[in-house]
Every structure is written in C-alpha cells, then in structure tokens.
Enzyme design. Structure first.
Site, PDB file in Angstrom:
ATOM      1  N   LYS A 116      -5.240   9.868   5.414  1.00 33.02           N
ATOM      2  CA  LYS A 116      -3.783   9.674   4.820  1.00 33.02           C
ATOM      3  C   LYS A 116      -3.205  11.057   4.700  1.00 33.02           C
ATOM      4  CE  LYS A 116      -3.676   5.080   2.362  1.00 33.02           C
ATOM      5  NZ  LYS A 116      -3.338   4.529   1.238  1.00 33.02           N
ATOM      6  N   LYS A 200      -6.473   0.386  13.059  1.00 33.70           N
ATOM      7  CA  LYS A 200      -6.107  -0.883  12.400  1.00 33.70           C
ATOM      8  C   LYS A 200      -4.795  -1.621  12.279  1.00 33.70           C
ATOM      9  CE  LYS A 200      -7.045  -1.510   7.531  1.00 33.70           C
ATOM     10  NZ  LYS A 200      -7.168  -1.177   6.050  1.00 33.70           N
ATOM     11  N   LYS A 203       0.869  -1.298   8.178  1.00 38.81           N
ATOM     12  CA  LYS A 203       2.444  -1.427   8.173  1.00 38.81           C
ATOM     13  C   LYS A 203       3.193  -0.224   8.420  1.00 38.81           C
ATOM     14  CE  LYS A 203       0.969  -1.884   3.269  1.00 38.81           C
ATOM     15  NZ  LYS A 203       0.372  -3.031   2.384  1.00 38.81           N
TER      16      LYS A 203
END
Ligand code: TRP
Length: 340
Positions: A116, A200, A203
């Site tokens: 991230k 994956k 969003k």
C-alpha cells in the site's frame, strides 16, 4: 450449536466505496452463514479507511453503504451486531496499548504495508504502518475466537495472535486474550481482476471492467462478463490446465461462489465448450444473484434514519462488551482510571 454460540466472530470491511463481488464472496457472504452459530460483530472500519486519504463527506455515505450492504446481503441486525469502528472508542484505546506491545520488527514485515505504501514509503501515513495494531484491537477488544478473513489478511491475523500471546505473557495474565483463529475460505477468498487474473479485484483499479460492483445494473454486469479476459481455447477439462489460465480459473471461482455449485461440477458441465456459452450462463447467474442485493442496498440507502438506528443499536451493544475489556486492560497494564 449452543456450545459454538459461545464463540465470538469479529470481522470488518472498510468503507472505502464501491464494494464489489470480491468483497462479497471473500467476506460478506461468509459472514451471513456464521450468524446462527457464533456471536457476531460486523464492524465498518472507518478508522482504517482514513489511513489513506478520504473525502470526509463521501466517507460518511460509504459507511452507511457498507451497513446497507451487510443488511442487503443477509446479515440480520437482530442476530448480529453491526456498527462502525469509530463509534466505539475502546478500539482506539486498546490500539494504543497494542502499539506499545507490538515490536517494530513485527510491523516492518507486513507485506500489505509494503504494497500500500508503494515506492513512496516516507510519505505514507504512520497510521498505515500501525494499521495492523488497530485491526488486532478490533478483534481482541471483543475477545473474538474466530475471524473470517480473505487470504490477504492472513498475515495480519497471525500478527494479532502474536500480540495476544505477548500481552498475556508480558502482563502475566494467561488466557486473558483468546488466541483468535482465522476462518479462510481457500477456494473463493481471492477474487481476481476480470482483466488480469494475477491481480486482486480492487476498487482502486482504474478500469471499471476489472471488477463488478454490487451497485452495477444488470446490463453492466453482462457487458463486463462479455469483455472479461479468457483464453483462445475451449474450456479445458483438467483442473491443472485451468489453473494455468488464471482468468478462466477466476471466472469459475466467481461462478461457483454465486451458484453454490462445486467448481468440478462446473468444469464437467462446460469442458470442451466455448467460453461464450460459459460466459452467458455466468452472466445469468450473476444477474439473478446480485440484482436483489443491489436493489435492497439502493432501497436502504433511501432510509438513512433506519440505517443510523441500526448503527446506534450496534454501537450500544458493542460498547457494552468493549468497555469491560478496556477497563480490565487498563487495570492489568497499571493505568489509573479514577472512575466512580
Ligand atoms: N484489514 C481488513 C481488510 O482490509 C479490514 C479489517 C479491519 C478487519 N479490522 C478487521 C478484518 C478485523 C477482520 C478483523 O480487509
């Protein structure tokens, strides 16, 4: 069953917008099946969401939307406790204590932080780094025994187990925190992008065609499945060959997740057939299963008052349990809480 009901489940979903079928199959659908067997806490983890930038106005709406999605998917607020994390202060209070238990070395091994934070680690929030400590607090504050999570959260759950053990040991309070067990559905817990079977479903993917949102209309679902990547062959009959075609494998997982049919059964049914036949049946199933959820979410979103009531009721119930734990923790740690 009454014995199992003594066990406690906690799980959480971030209100970061646009929940998709990966969130549904990997998390929410499993929550639904647990509520008769466990005492369940289903949290909307708004404090986790703000570890990256959020628009404050949209965050509130997204929080209600997760609550609506929980309910529309079959979580019964009479059986399960639905609430948002920030409304129960003991999560943050316990997280601070845990910040002082977890070792830097443990946190620096977390792969999700590395993913991230990306290349610009210096610019990531410190909240993002200690994110797993807050997650551990979510779980331990209710002394949860079981945690349904996707594969990507397994490492955070292992960390939670280490934290619980270290706390119990450091403060000489054996068995104070139970060591929580993960519940991971291996087959479908990782739903991948429709465009790239090695990524994956997310969003944050720039392409809408990579995911199916729970708010998509039927024609969008059909179009997205039509465009989804497959292969230049027909459906293979051997699972080993299918595993090599990651996009096809992913579509089979999605089909199995929504239809309840075993993957092998689907393979037997479609082997040797073209992918367009397979896709057309898959679309039908998705539309049939998702449409009622979508319309219920939309209906619930019109009734803000009802959703706020559910969250308030959930907060009160969660608070009752959480307050007891945090008071005990303060006492164990030696913090003076001078309350009458
Ligand atoms: N980190 C989880 C995710 O992004 C969300 C989460 C927060 C969670 N707290 C939790 C999941 C506690 C399980 C238990 O998916």
């Amino acid at each position: 069953m009454s014995e199992i009901r003594n066990n406690t489940v906690l799980s959480g979903v971030q209100p970061s917008g646009d929940l998709h079928i990966g969130n549904y199959l990997g998390a929410i659908k499993n929550f639904v099946s647990m509520q008769n067997d466990y005492k369940c806490f289903f949290c909307i983890v708004d404090l986790h969401a703000i570890t990256v930038k959020q628009d404050p106005k949209i965050l509130k709406k997204n929080t209600l939307e997760v609550a609506a999605t929980y309910i529309a998917s079959g979580i019964d607020p009479k059986k399960s406790i639905i609430f948002n994390q920030s409304s129960v202060p003991a999560h943050s209070e316990l997280a601070w204590i845990i910040n002082c238990v977890t070792r830097m070395g443990w946190l620096s091994r977390m792969t999700q932080f590395k993913d991230k934070a990306g290349k610009d680690k210096e610019n990531a929030s410190s909240g993002l780094f200690i994110y797993p400590n807050l997650m551990a607090a979510d779980i331990l504050i209710y002394k949860a025994t079981h945690v349904p999570v996707g594969n990507d959260q397994k490492q955070h759950l292992e960390l939670t187990r280490d934290i619980a053990q270290k706390f119990n040991r450091d403060f000489n309070c054996e068995n104070f925190f139970p060591i929580p067990e993960p519940i991971i559905d291996k087959d479908i817990s990782r739903i991948m992008s429709l465009k790239d079977g090695n990524q994956k479903m997310s969003k944050s993917d720039l392409s809408e065609y990579s995911r199916i949102s729970l708010l998509d209309e039927s024609d969008q679902i059909i179009k997205k499945i039509k465009k989804a990547k497959t292969a230049d062959t027909v459906m293979p009959e051997k699972i080993d060959d299918i595993l090599k075609l990651s996009e096809v494998n992913n579509l089979l997982n999605i089909y199995s997740g929504f239809s309840g049919l075993e993957k092998q059964k689907l393979i037997d049914q479609y082997k040797g057939k073209t992918f367009s036949i397979f896709k057309s049946d898959l679309s039908d199933t998705l539309v049939e299963r998702i449409k009622p959820i979508t319309s219920e979410i939309k209906k619930l979103m019109q009734d803000k008052h009802y959703l706020l009531g559910i969250l308030q009721e959930g907060r009160n119930k969660a608070n009752e349990v959480a307050k007891k734990t945090i008071n005990d923790v303060y006492d164990i740690v030696g913090l003076l809480r001078n309350e009458t």
